[in-house]
Design a protein around this motif. Structure first.
Motif, PDB file in Angstrom:
ATOM      1  N   GLY A 157       0.791  -1.218   0.000  1.00 37.54           N
ATOM      2  CA  GLY A 157       0.000   0.000   0.000  1.00 37.54           C
ATOM      3  C   GLY A 157       0.828   1.275   0.000  1.00 37.54           C
ATOM      4  N   ARG A 158       2.148   1.134  -0.027  1.00 33.13           N
ATOM      5  CA  ARG A 158       2.994   2.329   0.060  1.00 33.13           C
ATOM      6  C   ARG A 158       3.706   2.598  -1.259  1.00 33.13           C
ATOM      7  N   PRO A 159       4.033   3.871  -1.498  1.00 35.57           N
ATOM      8  CA  PRO A 159       4.799   4.182  -2.715  1.00 35.57           C
ATOM      9  C   PRO A 159       6.221   3.657  -2.607  1.00 35.57           C
ATOM     10  N   ILE A 160       6.790   3.341  -3.748  1.00 36.19           N
ATOM     11  CA  ILE A 160       8.155   2.813  -3.767  1.00 36.19           C
ATOM     12  C   ILE A 160       9.050   3.839  -4.453  1.00 36.19           C
ATOM     13  N   GLY A 161       9.961   4.401  -3.696  1.00 36.70           N
ATOM     14  CA  GLY A 161      10.843   5.432  -4.247  1.00 36.70           C
ATOM     15  C   GLY A 161      12.218   4.878  -4.551  1.00 36.70           C
ATOM     16  N   GLY A 162      13.199   5.762  -4.623  1.00 39.28           N
ATOM     17  CA  GLY A 162      14.591   5.355  -4.828  1.00 39.28           C
ATOM     18  C   GLY A 162      14.882   4.823  -6.214  1.00 39.28           C
ATOM     19  N   LEU A 163      14.242   5.395  -7.233  1.00 42.95           N
ATOM     20  CA  LEU A 163      14.438   4.888  -8.584  1.00 42.95           C
ATOM     21  C   LEU A 163      15.695   5.469  -9.215  1.00 42.95           C
ATOM     22  N   SER A 164      16.338   4.667 -10.050  1.00 38.97           N
ATOM     23  CA  SER A 164      17.609   5.088 -10.642  1.00 38.97           C
ATOM     24  C   SER A 164      17.392   6.253 -11.606  1.00 38.97           C
ATOM     25  N   ASP A 165      18.440   7.028 -11.804  1.00 37.20           N
ATOM     26  CA  ASP A 165      18.334   8.182 -12.708  1.00 37.20           C
ATOM     27  C   ASP A 165      18.051   7.747 -14.132  1.00 37.20           C
ATOM     28  N   SER A 166      18.709   6.648 -14.523  1.00 40.94           N
ATOM     29  CA  SER A 166      18.499   6.223 -15.910  1.00 40.94           C
ATOM     30  C   SER A 166      17.032   5.845 -16.131  1.00 40.94           C
ATOM     31  N   PHE A 167      16.415   5.280 -15.101  1.00 37.06           N
ATOM     32  CA  PHE A 167      15.001   4.940 -15.237  1.00 37.06           C
ATOM     33  C   PHE A 167      14.139   6.200 -15.276  1.00 37.06           C
ATOM     34  N   GLN A 168      14.454   7.137 -14.392  1.00 36.80           N
ATOM     35  CA  GLN A 168      13.687   8.378 -14.357  1.00 36.80           C
ATOM     36  C   GLN A 168      13.765   9.138 -15.677  1.00 36.80           C
ATOM     37  N   PHE A 169      14.874   8.916 -16.384  1.00 38.15           N
ATOM     38  CA  PHE A 169      15.056   9.554 -17.692  1.00 38.15           C
ATOM     39  C   PHE A 169      13.892   9.225 -18.634  1.00 38.15           C
ATOM     40  N   LEU A 170      13.348   8.013 -18.492  1.00 38.30           N
ATOM     41  CA  LEU A 170      12.244   7.582 -19.363  1.00 38.30           C
ATOM     42  C   LEU A 170      11.008   8.464 -19.206  1.00 38.30           C
TER      43      LEU A 170
END
Lengths: 330, 317, 506
Positions: A157-170
């Protein structure tokens, strides 16, 4: 099928229906004309509307809904429906987020995970609909509930953070000044256009929606095509979920709520007929842009959210009314 | 990642064994546990999941409580029938986070009629005095605390954009009301933009992008919750306009705390979810045992700023 | 003075676009008489009955009912006047009870409250059933749980319950067993005693002698004659029904004796057809004749894999084939032009081009992408060859006339170039000009060596086109005629024999 009605002589041999040029033009380009009119109206009311930044802004915002709507267009052309897209976005979002953690897997794994999760839900839908002969509304309604539940279960039920920069680039990046979501949207649009118009599969999609019995007799493997259609719609929902996740830098089990309805609305506004056999990718993209332009313009003018919802409802109803009129003529 | 998957599997295992355990009937130590029905509006809600965690933690600590948790899926009618079920099950007390502030009156009357203590948690309503007790904050206070800090940061003047939650929500109405009370006290502050983004990060981001295109001068973005505030921050950052704009949220979620730590989110308000949950269950348990309980139990809101954020980060650990 | 006639219809004409359905026909029914109405499919019987009960309006003519000039514009008006009809196709509300179905729309209520008096409803139904000596149906049973025969009885009871002066029965025995037929006839006789007039439509000649007093025959929308049943022999009746010159010139040479392209052995589909055997050679046109419901279309559909045979073999070019789906049949070199163009043929929302290429897109696909140019060429080619009238290939097929739609659908199969072609009612609902074009096309295809099977309700068409004719009746193959022996009388004789076989086997 052989003991059905006898005489079908309702079409005289006089030939074709006569229609005025304007009517033909409107039928073909009606929604494009409405989009342009809407843009003109917004520009008149709010000069800030028409600058390249804002136009890019609108398209980027609509990329997620637009991608889902393209998948839904395939489904609706077969005279089916997909209510599960929003929940599939959420399920993809939380699963992809776990594969896109900083310093874990390479980017491709996250992308493949999105495709796999989306397609898997689609295969499941398609299988139950085509093989199990259950109404698409029911099957995808079930998937809508189940996928949301799975997303919540998986994420606690919680958000999952800590995503890699390369992924955020998408979701956040730019290539040559064009936001990545727009590029992905454009690629999917082109691929889907080719798929629907230039391949056997696309012709079969139209055939099944136009007349399932006739398609079967023409040798079309209706079951297989239907499963593929729902799988493709699921896959696109997965990709949309991936972009959304990258854009907000967080895997969210509550993401995509009601997106299925916006996607269906975009397809319908774009001229896709719920009775099947009719619809285009271009129309759906225009439909998505109409929704996007309206949302954006009303935000710029600080019109209340309540009015925004009412206007959206009116536009959908008008679009369906136009569609119904088209059919009545025949 | 691996940890995550492992955690998921463990969770499934725990779930299965918990379900299996249900069949045993009484607990091992033979002592009769207090059965407390907990009616929650929405298991999907992140903040409420923290509240529920607070409850389960208290349940473990106390040892003599068995909580029965049900999800109304934001359906008031469903919540009513769930409470009816609690009553027919003969629970010792009920703790409820109401779906809406209208129907909860009827629900409380039902429990009173059955002589079962009912504790309303988190959401106040007209007629709260009929309930056994109330545990929670005062929504309007959070809006006030939030805007007071924004006013302080802006020196009492500037253009404010308010991001509202889902229309009609108690938190949306009260928090914005609190915001506006403070703005009225500061004649040099005005609301230039106000719109709903449904407590959703993606929608908050989209709204902020559009606001930025409007060309209006915005000095502060005040959001009804942290998720929308984070969305606004991301849009501002992408446009290179975060500097010079104060962004404020409410809730103090772990994600939000990271943004506070980095200084991007300058204001948040902590509504102690776990505190409300554990206190709520505690009060319910007391009432179930026939003890006298305080009518109004306010769990304070606390202001979170980059200066004190560390305290709250630790809370979640 | 009172007239002996309950109904006098005279000089009735009715046209639909392109078709003259009725031309100056008449029908006089006496009180207490069972008046049989006969004719081939499309003779105009149903149209006349639909005029009588207000579904259609006649272009000309007059209707005198019970001494009163009548103009009826809807069914409920007809019921009020005292005319009810038992339709061939039953339309019950399946989830409602027998009693509710019978008194649908006129349920007994408690005063003016609108609340249905269920007890009264059941009582009324029981009384009605007692009157009709129906003992095997529970008024409280749901319609959906009844057998077709019982449903038919309920329909009859419903028609009787209106206390009509005239009851129309459209093939009431098509779905019921002999015992129930006897029961029905008892009911009819008791109605006769109350001076109720009955119009009885049937294909079954055996029944006529048993129940009918008088007989009127229609043919091609025209009145042929009326006579007492005692003056009527089977032969004379057949002659009245079909006796006409062939209206089209079929200029056909007998096919040469090529090898067998398709053969079916003992093909059976329970409930549809039994033990069918025939073959068709390359270059030959085989006709399958029979009345509606004789199983002729189902045979084609079974060979084509639309449904699965329960028993028997299908051999293509001497090789045994299993047809699980139409795809199997297409791969075996068979094409099927279906009976109902709109329902199972056309993709109405799609263009002429897409309609034409649907069977063999593979031919135009390279590396997964369709070659538009080659499609364009082939479609243009077909358009010219078959004289399809359409401004362009983008035109929606729904905008074309019936004849041109049919040509597009035939073109669909020709593009695929199958060795064996099934044509089910290839000229139904299309104009004369297009018809003869299609006939010529069929001859041309046969000459090219294709094996063709044709099903048609129009007997002159079957006779004119076919080298040999297999006749079906009620699911049984009652005979095979060579072109030289094929007359309409001979076919009709065989086409009505099925009930004899049925009686023997049951």
């Amino acid at each position: 099928m052989s003991n059905l009605s006898t005489v079908t002589n309702n079409t005289s041999d006089a030939g074709l229906h006569k229609e005025s040029k304007a009517a033909v033009l409107f039928k073909k380009y009606g929604m494009l004309i409405i989009l342009i009119a809407l843009i003109a109206l917004m520009t008149a009311l709010e000069p800030n509307f028409i600058n390249s930044n804002n136009i890019i802004n609108i398209v980027r915002q609509m990329a997620v809904i637009g991608i889902v709507a393209i998948g839904v267009t395939f489904v609706i052309i077969t005279s089916g429906i997909d209510l599960s897209s929003g929940s599939v976005i959420a399920l993809t979002s939380v699963i992809v987020a776990t594969f896109a953690q900083e310093g874990t897997y390479p980017l491709i794994v996250a992308v493949l995970a999105a495709v796999a999760v989306g397609a898997a839900t689609g295969v499941f839908n398609g299988f139950l609909i085509a093989k199990g002969n259950i109404a698409p509304f029911i099957v995808t309604l079930g998937m809508m509930t189940a996928a949301r539940g799975l997303a919540l279960l998986f994420s606690g039920g919680r958000p999952i953070g800590g995503l890699s920069d390369s992924f955020q680039f998408l979701g956040q990046g730019m290539i040559l000044g064009i936001p990545v979501p727009i590029i992905i949207f454009a690629i999917i649009g082109i691929v889907s256009y080719v798929l629907l118009n230039k391949t056997k599969f696309g012709k079969y999609v139209y055939a099944i929606g136009g007349n399932e019995q006739a398609a079967m007799i023409a040798g079309v493997n209706v079951t297989k095509v239907k499963i593929l259609v729902y799988s493709y719609a699921g896959l696109l929902s997965g990709l949309a979920g991936m972009i959304l996740t990258a854009r907000i830098a967080s895997g969210q089990p509550t993401a995509g709520t009601m997106y299925e309805l916006d996607a269906i609305a975009a397809a319908v506004i774009g001229g896709t007929s719920l009775t099947g056999g009719i619809g285009t990718i271009g129309g759906t993209v225009i439909g998505a842009l109409i929704i996007g332009v309206m949302n954006n313009g009303l935000d710029l003018m600080n019109v209340s959210s309540y009015w925004q919802q009412i206007l959206k409802g009116v536009i959908i109803t008008v679009a369906v009314y136009i569609d119904a009129r088209k059919h009545k003529k025949k | 990642m691996k940890k995550k998957v492992l955690g998921f599997m463990v969770m499934m295992l725990v779930l299965t064994s918990a379900l299996a355990g249900c069949g045993d009937g009484g607990s091992a130590d033979g002592e009769e546990k207090l059965k407390i029905g907990v009616a929650l509006p929405d298991f999907d809600d992140k903040w409420l999941s923290y509240l529920q965690d607070g409850m389960t933690t208290y349940e473990e600590e106390a040892g003599n409580i068995e909580g029965i948790y049900v999800d109304a899926m934001n359906d008031a009618a469903k919540q009513m029938s769930q409470v009816e079920t609690f009553i027919s099950q003969g629970v010792d007390a009920i703790a409820i986070v109401p779906v809406d502030t209208e129907s909860v009156g009827t629900i409380v009357d039902m429990a009173n009629g059955a002589d079962i203590p009912i504790v309303v948690v988190n959401r106040v309503y007209e007629g709260i005095e009929d309930a056994t007790a109330y545990v929670g904050g005062n929504s309007i206070d959070s809006g006030i605390i939030q805007m007071e800090e924004v006013a302080k940061l802006l020196g009492g003047k500037g253009n404010i954009a308010i991001m509202n939650g889902t229309p009609g929500h108690e938190a949306e109405i009260k928090r914005t009301e609190g915001n506006k009370q403070v703005i009225e006290e500061n004649p040099d502050m005005q609301v230039v933009l106000e719109k709903n983004a449904d407590f959703d990060r993606a929608k908050g981001m989209t709204l902020m992008e559009n606001w930025l295109q409007s060309g209006d001068q915005i000095d502060a973005v005040v959001a009804n919750n942290d998720e929308m505030a984070i969305g606004a921050i991301m849009a501002l950052e992408a446009a290179g306009k975060l500097d010079g704009v104060v962004v404020a949220g409410i809730d103090g979620t772990p994600d939000a705390l990271e943004y506070v730590e980095s200084g991007k989110l300058q204001v948040s308000v902590f509504q102690d979810a776990a505190g409300q949950g554990s206190k709520g269950l505690e009060v319910a348990a007391k009432a179930a045992q026939g003890e006298e309980v305080e009518k109004m139990n306010f769990i304070d809101f606390e202001l979170i700023t980059p200066d004190n954020v560390q305290t709250y980060v630790e809370k979640w650990q | 003075m009172t007239s002996p006639y309950i109904l006098q219809m005279s000089d009735i004409s009715k046209s639909f676009p392109g078709v003259k359905a009725l031309q100056n026909v008449k029908l006089d029914v006496k009180k207490g008489e069972v008046h049989a109405l006969m004719g081939e499919n499309g003779a105009g019987k149903s149209t006349l009955m639909k005029i009588l009960i207000g579904i259609y309006t006649a272009d000309t003519g007059s209707v005198v009912f019970d001494g009163e000039k009548l103009s009826i514009s809807n069914v409920s008006e007809a019921l009020d006047k005292g005319i009810s009809m038992i339709h061939q196709e039953l339309n019950p509300v399946p989830e409602m009870t027998v009693a509710e179905n019978i008194f649908l729309g006129r349920e007994p209520t408690y005063g003016k409250t609108g609340i249905v008096n269920q007890k009264q409803l059941i009582r009324n139904t029981k009384e009605l059933f007692e009157r009709l000596n129906i003992t095997t149906i529970n008024p409280k049973a749901k319609m959906i749980d009844l057998t077709v025969a019982k449903m038919q009885l309920v329909e009859i009871a419903k028609a009787v319950s209106f206390d009509s002066k005239l009851i129309i029965m459209d093939e009431p025995t098509s779905a019921i067993t002999d015992k129930e037929v006897a029961h029905l006839f008892d009911i009819i006789r008791s109605l006769q005693k109350k001076d109720v007039g009955i119009i009885y439509i049937t294909h079954k000649m055996e029944e006529l002698k048993q129940i009918a007093n008088t007989l009127t025959v229609f043919r091609d929308g025209q009145y042929v004659g009326t006579d007492s049943i005692d003056n009527m022999s089977r032969e004379r009746l057949i002659e009245m029904m079909v006796g006409r010159e062939l209206s089209h010139a079929f200029d056909k040479e007998h096919a040469a004796r090529h090898e067998v392209a398709l053969e079916v052995k003992n093909l059976t589909k329970e409930g549809k057809f039994y033990d069918v055997n025939f073959h068709v050679r390359k270059g030959e046109v085989l006709g399958i004749a029979g009345l509606m419901g004789s199983g002729r279309s189902e045979i084609l559909e079974t060979i084509f894999g639309v449904m699965q045979a329960d028993a028997g073999d299908i051999e293509v070019n001497g090789q045994k084939k299993k047809m699980r789906t139409p795809k199997d049949a297409i791969n075996a070199g068979i094409g099927l032009l279906t009976e109902d163009r709109k329902l199972t043929g056309c993709f109405l929302p799609l263009s002429v081009r897409d309609n034409m290429i649907m069977v063999n897109i593979n031919k135009y696909t390279k590396n997964g992408i369709i070659n538009q140019k080659r499609i364009e060429d082939d479609c243009e080619d077909q358009k010219k060859k078959m004289n399809i009238k359409t401004p362009n290939m983008d035109q929606l097929i729904s905008n074309l006339s019936g004849g041109n739609q049919q040509k597009v659908l035939i073109g669909r199969w020709l593009l695929h170039n199958p060795d064996i072609l099934f044509l089910d009612e290839p000229t139904r609902g299309i104009d004369i000009g297009a018809k003869s074009e299609i006939y010529n096309l069929i001859f041309e295809l046969a000459k090219q060596g294709k094996a063709i099977i044709i099903v048609s309700s129009e007997m002159p068409e079957v006779i004119g086109l076919s080298d040999r004719i297999v006749v079906m009746s009620e699911g049984y193959q009652t005979g095979e005629l060579d072109r030289s022996d094929a007359t309409q009388e001979a076919i009709m004789e065989l086409a009505t024999r099925g009930e004899l076989i049925k009686r023997k086997t049951s």
